[in-house]
Scaffold this motif. Structure first.
Motif, PDB file in Angstrom:
ATOM      1  N   LYS A 186       0.897  -0.605  -0.118  1.00  0.00           N
ATOM      2  CA  LYS A 186       0.374  -0.428   0.430  1.00  0.00           C
ATOM      3  C   LYS A 186       1.256   1.141  -0.137  1.00  0.00           C
ATOM      4  N   GLU A 187       1.841   1.342   0.581  1.00  0.00           N
ATOM      5  CA  GLU A 187       2.908   2.470   0.845  1.00  0.00           C
ATOM      6  C   GLU A 187       3.205   2.883  -0.801  1.00  0.00           C
ATOM      7  N   GLU A 188       3.726   2.100  -0.604  1.00  0.00           N
ATOM      8  CA  GLU A 188       4.782   2.050  -1.673  1.00  0.00           C
ATOM      9  C   GLU A 188       4.142   2.242  -2.898  1.00  0.00           C
ATOM     10  N   VAL A 189       2.801   1.763  -3.230  1.00  0.00           N
ATOM     11  CA  VAL A 189       1.537   1.940  -4.330  1.00  0.00           C
ATOM     12  C   VAL A 189       1.118   3.626  -4.285  1.00  0.00           C
ATOM     13  N   CYS A 190       0.429   3.831  -2.732  1.00  0.00           N
ATOM     14  CA  CYS A 190      -0.268   5.235  -3.260  1.00  0.00           C
ATOM     15  C   CYS A 190       1.443   6.289  -3.026  1.00  0.00           C
TER      16      CYS A 190
END
Length: 214
Positions: A186-190
């Motif tokens: 999630k964090e990397e995609v965002c």
């Protein structure tokens, strides 16, 4: 802060299966089914006992919960620890959850001994698993992305590079996308979404849940 252990993947049956082996003329028939509660598991065991009413034994095991919070097994008259326990160990080692299994034995007239019984029940259940359809459940986050038409192409490219599918989309004066992202990504995609659109995307987290992966 959420505990990391809650996010571990696990496997479930998409479809139950049936497998059979013969050991010294004894037939061992394994039947598996997905279940969501102890009541469903108990009902399945009773169903198999009625179906195979003329069998010598209908041994069982089931595992419930994402982290195998509930486990039960029964030797159904076989020597203690020779049937239900090895069946349960097969399910746990396979990381399969929300599953019930019954191995039916038609006695062939030859005693197998404790080691022989453990092997036979283990192999029968493995044959049943091989005939089942198994899928992996992963913990994920459902996100809503809102952007303009200039940003949509970059977003679609990024998502395709990461093999992330769009669950739904709405095109009005803006573009609204709903997608599911594995929790650990999630964090990397965002971060990548914000960078690729120069900050022209709003990201809202809708819910966390387990989803079928692959």
């Amino acid at each position: 802060m959420e505990k990391e252990q809650l996010f571990l993947p696990y496997k479930v049956l998409k479809e139950g299966g049936r497998g059979e082996i013969v050991e010294k003329k004894s037939r061992f028939i394994a039947t598996l089914t997905p279940v969501e509660s102890e009541e469903e598991a108990a009902a399945f065991v009773e169903e198999m006992k009625k179906k195979y009413w003329d069998a010598r034994h209908n041994c069982s095991a089931f595992v419930l919960g994402e982290r195998a919070q509930i486990t039960r097994c029964s030797d159904d008259g076989e020597p203690g620890g020779t049937a239900g326990k090895p069946m349960l160990e097969v399910l746990l080692s396979s990381e399969i959850r929300n599953v019930a299994a019954v191995v039916t034995r038609y006695f062939g007239g030859t005693l197998l001994g404790t080691g022989g019984l453990v092997r036979a029940y283990t192999q029968a259940l493995q044959a049943g698993l091989a005939a089942s359809r198994i899928v992996t459940m992963r913990y994920g986050v459902r996100l809503m992305l809102v952007t303009d038409y200039n940003g949509i192409g970059k977003i679609q490219y990024l998502l395709s590079q990461r093999n992330l599918a769009i669950d739904s989309s709405e095109y009005t004066d803006i573009v609204r996308l709903i997608l599911t992202v594995p929790y650990e990504e999630k964090e990397e995609v965002c971060k990548e979404l914000i960078e690729s659109t120069s900050g022209k995307v709003k990201i809202e987290e809708l819910e966390k849940f387990y989803f079928v992966s692959g």
